[in-house]
Design a protein around this motif. Structure first.
Motif, PDB file in Angstrom:
ATOM      1  N   THR A 126      28.196  -1.666 -16.522  1.00 35.94           N
ATOM      2  CA  THR A 126      26.862  -1.342 -17.000  1.00 35.94           C
ATOM      3  C   THR A 126      26.241  -2.544 -17.707  1.00 35.94           C
ATOM      4  O   THR A 126      26.904  -3.236 -18.489  1.00 35.94           O
ATOM      5  CB  THR A 126      26.918  -0.154 -17.978  1.00 35.94           C
ATOM      6  N   SER A 127      24.949  -2.762 -17.418  1.00 33.63           N
ATOM      7  CA  SER A 127      24.246  -3.873 -18.079  1.00 33.63           C
ATOM      8  C   SER A 127      23.956  -3.511 -19.522  1.00 33.63           C
ATOM      9  O   SER A 127      23.543  -2.386 -19.837  1.00 33.63           O
ATOM     10  CB  SER A 127      22.951  -4.161 -17.330  1.00 33.63           C
ATOM     11  N   LEU A 128      24.188  -4.472 -20.417  1.00 35.00           N
ATOM     12  CA  LEU A 128      23.936  -4.274 -21.848  1.00 35.00           C
ATOM     13  C   LEU A 128      22.967  -5.342 -22.345  1.00 35.00           C
ATOM     14  O   LEU A 128      22.902  -6.455 -21.802  1.00 35.00           O
ATOM     15  CB  LEU A 128      25.248  -4.363 -22.637  1.00 35.00           C
ATOM     16  N   PRO A 129      22.197  -5.030 -23.412  1.00 40.95           N
ATOM     17  CA  PRO A 129      21.175  -5.978 -23.910  1.00 40.95           C
ATOM     18  C   PRO A 129      21.718  -7.346 -24.277  1.00 40.95           C
ATOM     19  O   PRO A 129      21.006  -8.343 -24.182  1.00 40.95           O
ATOM     20  CB  PRO A 129      20.609  -5.255 -25.142  1.00 40.95           C
ATOM     21  N   ILE A 130      22.982  -7.411 -24.685  1.00 47.33           N
ATOM     22  CA  ILE A 130      23.520  -8.698 -25.135  1.00 47.33           C
ATOM     23  C   ILE A 130      23.558  -9.728 -24.017  1.00 47.33           C
ATOM     24  O   ILE A 130      23.537 -10.950 -24.255  1.00 47.33           O
ATOM     25  CB  ILE A 130      24.950  -8.506 -25.711  1.00 47.33           C
ATOM     26  N   PRO A 179      21.820  -5.862 -32.752  1.00 46.06           N
ATOM     27  CA  PRO A 179      21.884  -4.519 -33.326  1.00 46.06           C
ATOM     28  C   PRO A 179      22.998  -3.689 -32.716  1.00 46.06           C
ATOM     29  O   PRO A 179      23.570  -4.062 -31.685  1.00 46.06           O
ATOM     30  CB  PRO A 179      20.508  -3.935 -33.000  1.00 46.06           C
ATOM     31  N   PRO A 180      23.325  -2.531 -33.326  1.00 46.24           N
ATOM     32  CA  PRO A 180      24.360  -1.665 -32.773  1.00 46.24           C
ATOM     33  C   PRO A 180      24.032  -1.276 -31.339  1.00 46.24           C
ATOM     34  O   PRO A 180      22.885  -1.009 -30.989  1.00 46.24           O
ATOM     35  CB  PRO A 180      24.333  -0.447 -33.702  1.00 46.24           C
ATOM     36  N   THR A 240      23.474  -6.502 -38.909  1.00 46.57           N
ATOM     37  CA  THR A 240      22.458  -6.430 -39.972  1.00 46.57           C
ATOM     38  C   THR A 240      22.560  -7.599 -40.932  1.00 46.57           C
ATOM     39  O   THR A 240      22.117  -7.506 -42.068  1.00 46.57           O
ATOM     40  CB  THR A 240      22.615  -5.114 -40.760  1.00 46.57           C
ATOM     41  N   LEU A 241      23.138  -8.677 -40.511  1.00 45.42           N
ATOM     42  CA  LEU A 241      23.412  -9.797 -41.414  1.00 45.42           C
ATOM     43  C   LEU A 241      22.148 -10.584 -41.743  1.00 45.42           C
ATOM     44  O   LEU A 241      21.302 -10.797 -40.889  1.00 45.42           O
ATOM     45  CB  LEU A 241      24.437 -10.727 -40.762  1.00 45.42           C
ATOM     46  N   ASP A 242      22.040 -10.995 -43.005  1.00 39.96           N
ATOM     47  CA  ASP A 242      21.042 -11.990 -43.391  1.00 39.96           C
ATOM     48  C   ASP A 242      21.576 -13.337 -42.911  1.00 39.96           C
ATOM     49  O   ASP A 242      22.417 -13.964 -43.554  1.00 39.96           O
ATOM     50  CB  ASP A 242      20.857 -11.958 -44.906  1.00 39.96           C
ATOM     51  N   ALA A 281      19.656 -14.431 -31.515  1.00 40.66           N
ATOM     52  CA  ALA A 281      19.341 -13.038 -31.819  1.00 40.66           C
ATOM     53  C   ALA A 281      19.146 -12.252 -30.540  1.00 40.66           C
ATOM     54  O   ALA A 281      18.508 -12.726 -29.582  1.00 40.66           O
ATOM     55  CB  ALA A 281      18.089 -12.950 -32.684  1.00 40.66           C
ATOM     56  N   SER A 282      19.693 -11.045 -30.509  1.00 38.07           N
ATOM     57  CA  SER A 282      19.511 -10.119 -29.391  1.00 38.07           C
ATOM     58  C   SER A 282      18.676  -8.943 -29.873  1.00 38.07           C
ATOM     59  O   SER A 282      18.903  -8.417 -30.972  1.00 38.07           O
ATOM     60  CB  SER A 282      20.869  -9.622 -28.880  1.00 38.07           C
ATOM     61  N   GLU A 283      17.736  -8.512 -29.038  1.00 43.06           N
ATOM     62  CA  GLU A 283      16.853  -7.417 -29.434  1.00 43.06           C
ATOM     63  C   GLU A 283      17.522  -6.055 -29.329  1.00 43.06           C
ATOM     64  O   GLU A 283      17.124  -5.102 -29.967  1.00 43.06           O
ATOM     65  CB  GLU A 283      15.587  -7.425 -28.555  1.00 43.06           C
TER      66      GLU A 283
END
Length: 874
Positions: free
Chosen positions: A2-6, A28-29, A159-161, A176-178
């Motif tokens: 399955t394709s994932l956003p990452i 994000p999670p 959620t890291l700064d 960064a990944s959306e």
């Protein structure tokens, strides 16, 4: 697959790691970073055949991530992808990706600081800021700087700064990944309702089952709350038929954890009751609804007391968002937040890093094993707090892990004992306990005790639940008990069978790690020579010391073993049943129980709340064992002190272990100087009133104060000044004295006068006379109580014929005249007698003549005859 956003940012991530040695990834999670990133980097040229190590903060997440990656490759765990966690390892010769918990990385770094066979270290879910992750990153950064310039470091979080972490990594690039844009409908309470949190959670779960689709993930602070919510749901009829209730926490057996995260069969819904273990990394299949209690349990360490405790606190904004994100991984979801929107605005942005609030003894030991004494030598996102780190080093010195160099908390190099403690992978306290126990033939019982203290108490409810005696827990681990019902019947207590099994497995693993055979501890035990090349601990020989002349059984040695682990918490019974600990703190049981009568005990667990800590787990220890095994730490001291109760100096010899007085006896032959010093201390404690102050003595002191007020060459004689200089003026007169009664015999006036030379005495009598001769011929005393204005209280009639105010101190200081009536009551206070005769006397004369008509009241007092009688003699 399955394709994932990452996957959209993987090319950028690869390029960043190709040109740089450090990178930060924020996703994000549900984006897929945990399971897709290591696989995507597996064939990068810079890896050069070396392994990838990925850190996960929890064992369950590490196992789950390794399994998902292995399945995606069509392999079994232990081939290309494996994992190493406490008590379980699944790796093989072809393993290229190792998912490990953070302590495993630390052990690996200590054994091989250059990480020769590792090309990339990934810190997953770094936003949790665990102590081990911060330490692992600091060690990796130094290894990268000094030994391995080509070592890659990738920090990943949801959620890291990111900016501070990127700066720590040398201005590393941030990728960064959306993520997947599934919406989550967030629902808050309109207002707080009455009742317990568990009741509110159960009602919300039932509402979600009726109104929403999909499985439900419930976040609760701990196991206790999970059990309560599960019981309430069962009472409501939830958990039967087509709904399953699945607890999920770190204390469950592995098969139960796997059932909680696995998908349900078609037509079955699942309610997962989880701790914060399910916040990150872990994918719980089928979740579309999250119910968030808004609470989490975190450890808090107090450097003041040296103890840690668990506190239930509100979640942070970052944790709340992580939890909500669990509902949006598969599609649109719902998140029930059991707090109001105004309360939501007050949430802290993120949880405090563990390094700022945790017990730093393990960290200090790891740094010492790494060769670092000052944490400032490493790069930290948040450096360890100085007070907590100082306390940690002091404990390690007490445990013999660090060399003491004579200064508080500044232990030197790590000792051989300390290095063995670091290699054990246990908390330094527990490692020290096991290492001390092995030569005594108590290795097995020490391993079991360490396992008990490393896990949650498996005694849950029933009559024994409040009994703090750890010996009962050791007895309950006996192999004669087949199941929890047998244990419960024997001890009258409900037993967590899974926790008991986990403790026994942990104890067996510890025995293997320390090279001990799995034999009953009361039989002669000999170490065997282990052939495993990965063994890091030396083999120990156990001597048969566990015999009937020492202990009836090894369980009876529990208190002594605890003393090795918690030497600062050895407690001595006070007359009222409470205990004084070696560190000076007080402790007590919440209710009456057999251990209350123990002369000595060791408190393994305390709650550290209030002025006295409540003892939760403890065991008795014999005074003979304390003297035998802690004899080198027992201090012998001669005390010559002022005893307030008897108002006398008492001389004693004490044997003391920290704040505990083990033995005390009176001393007869004491140096006079020591008695004098103690007596002076008693005078300071009681104040100068302990001396016999006659009226003449007090007037002499006041005259000295008067001279100091008007002449800088004279020393201050106030009570404060005299107390400060006791050794000078009082000390020489105390020979042979020991008590208040002896002090009362001293002539204070004579002692004070002895401090003056002959010339000074003459000057004092001239400038500050005790009396003054008034016109009537009577010598009247001067009151020096107010040094600025000495007082002469005299009857008005005795001053007739005197035109001006009398003066002292060579005419510099006028006396303050208190002119009295025949009844000795003041009728005028003045320092200007001439003015009084001229302006005020005539009004006063009228009043006095009316009240005292028989007395002599002349019209011109300046020319009248003074008298001390009703009328002057003619």
């Amino acid at each position: 697959m399955t394709s994932l956003p990452i996957e959209a940012i993987l090319p950028a991530l690869k390029e960043a790691l190709r040109v740089r040695t450090s990178t930060v990834l924020v996703a994000p999670p549900g984006a897929g970073k945990t399971t897709r990133v290591p696989l995507a980097l597996l064939n990068e040229p810079w890896l050069a055949g070396r392994r990838i190590i990925m850190l996960e903060p929890r064992r369950l997440a590490a196992r789950s991530a390794a399994r998902h990656m292995a399945v995606s490759l069509g392999e079994a765990v232990g081939e290309t992808v494996g994992f190493r966690v406490r008590l379980e390892t699944r790796v093989g010769p072809s393993t290229a990706i190792e998912v490990v918990t953070e302590g495993v990385l630390t052990r690996r770094l200590q054994a091989d600081p250059a990480l020769e066979d590792v090309g990339l270290v990934i810190f997953d879910e770094f936003h949790e800021r665990s102590l081990a992750a911060d330490l692992g990153l600091a060690l990796c950064l130094q290894s990268q700087a000094l030994l391995r310039e080509d070592l890659r470091i990738l920090v990943m979080s949801a959620t890291l700064d990111a900016e501070p972490v990127a700066a720590l990594l040398g201005d590393a690039p941030i990728i960064a990944s959306e993520g997947r844009p599934f919406s989550v409908d967030t629902r808050y309470l309109e207002r707080r309702t009455e009742g317990t949190m568990e009741a509110q959670v159960a009602r919300t779960v039932r509402e979600a089952l009726l109104n929403d689709e999909g499985d439900i993930l419930v976040f609760l602070p701990g196991m206790k709350e999970i059990r309560r919510v599960e019981a309430r749901l069962v009472e409501m009829g939830v958990g039967t038929g087509k709904v399953r209730i699945c607890p999920l926490h770190g204390g469950l057996p592995l098969d139960a954890q796997d059932r909680a995260i696995a998908p349900c069969p078609p037509g079955i819904r699942k309610v997962v009751l989880a701790t914060s273990i399910a916040e990150t990394s872990l994918t719980v299949e089928g979740i579309r609804v999250v119910v968030d209690s808004g609470l989490m349990r975190v450890p808090r360490f107090s450097p003041r007391t040296g103890m840690s405790r668990l506190e239930t606190v509100p979640v942070s904004r970052a944790s709340a968002d992580q939890r909500r994100g669990r509902a949006g991984r598969l599609g649109p979801g719902v998140c029930y937040r059991l707090w109001t929107q105004p309360e939501d605005l007050r949430l802290a942005p993120r949880s405090a890093p563990e390094i700022l609030e945790a017990d730093l003894a393990p960290l200090a030991l790891e740094l010492a094993a790494w060769g670092i004494k000052d944490p400032g030598e490493l790069q930290w996102l948040d450096p360890p707090p100085a007070a907590a780190f100082l306390h940690a080093r002091e404990l390690l010195i007490q445990l013999g892990a660090l060399e003491a160099d004579g200064q508080r908390g500044t232990g030197g190099l790590i000792t051989p004992q300390g290095r063995r403690m670091a290699e054990a992978g246990l908390h330094p306290r527990l490692a020290h306990m096991v290492l001390q126990a092995i030569p005594m033939g108590l290795g097995k019982v020490a391993c079991r005790l360490a396992a008990i203290l490393s896990e949650r108490d498996f005694f849950r409810d029933g009559g024994v639940r409040r009994d703090a005696d750890l010996r009962l827990r050791l007895e309950a681990l006996d192999g004669n008990f087949r199941d929890s019902e047998d244990v419960g019947a024997a001890f009258g207590v409900a037993v967590d069978l899974a926790a008991r099994r986990r403790i026994l497995a942990e104890a067996s693993a510890l025995q293997r790690a320390f090279g001990l055979r799995d034999e009953p501890c009361d039989e002669k035990s000999e170490a065997y020579v282990a052939s495993q090349p990965e063994k890091v601990l030396p083999v120990f020989m156990e001597e048969d010391v566990c015999r009937s002349d020492r202990w009836e059984s090894c369980v009876d040695a529990c208190g002594l073993l605890l003393a090795f682990a918690f030497p600062d918490r050895i407690g001595q019974r006070r007359p009222d049943g409470r205990f004084l600990l070696r560190n000076g703190r007080g402790a007590a049981f919440a209710d009456v129980q057999p251990l209350c009568n123990s002369p000595y005990l060791v408190a393994a667990e305390l709650d550290d709340q209030g002025p006295e800590s409540r003892i939760i787990l403890a065991a008795p220890v014999e005074s003979e064992d304390l003297e035998r095994y802690f004899g080198g730490q027992i201090e012998k001291e001669r005390l010559v002190v002022w005893e307030r109760s008897s108002q006398a100096v008492r001389a004693r010899q004490r044997e003391r272990l920290g704040a505990l007085v083990l033995r005390e006896r009176s001393l007869a032959d004491v140096e006079p100087e020591a008695i004098q010093k103690a007596l002076l201390a008693g005078v300071r404690e009681e104040g100068l009133a302990i001396l016999s102050w006659t009226k003449a003595a007090r007037q002499f002191q006041e005259r000295l104060q008067f001279m100091a007020r008007w002449d800088d060459d004279w020393l201050d004689a106030s009570d404060e000044a005299l107390l400060a200089k006791l050794e000078d003026w009082l000390g020489p007169h105390l020979y042979g004295m020991k008590s208040r009664n002896d002090l009362q015999r001293l002539d204070v006036r004579e002692i004070l006068e002895a401090t003056l030379t002959w010339d000074r005495r003459r000057e004092l009598d001239e400038c500050a006379p005790t009396h003054i001769l008034v016109p009537s011929g009577r010598r009247v005393p001067i009151d020096y109580g107010t040094p600025e204005a000495p007082v002469l209280a005299v009857r008005l009639q005795e001053m007739f014929g005197l035109k001006d105010t009398p003066r002292i101190c060579r005419g510099r200081v006028p006396l303050t005249l208190h002119l009295l009536s025949p009844a000795q009551r003041p009728v005028q206070v003045t320092q200007d007698l001439a003015s009084f005769w001229r302006d005020a006397y005539f009004e006063v004369r009228k009043d006095l003549k009316g009240r005292y008509p028989k007395h002599y009241w002349p019209e011109d007092p300046r020319e009248a005859i003074p008298t001390s009688r009703v009328r002057p003699d003619r």
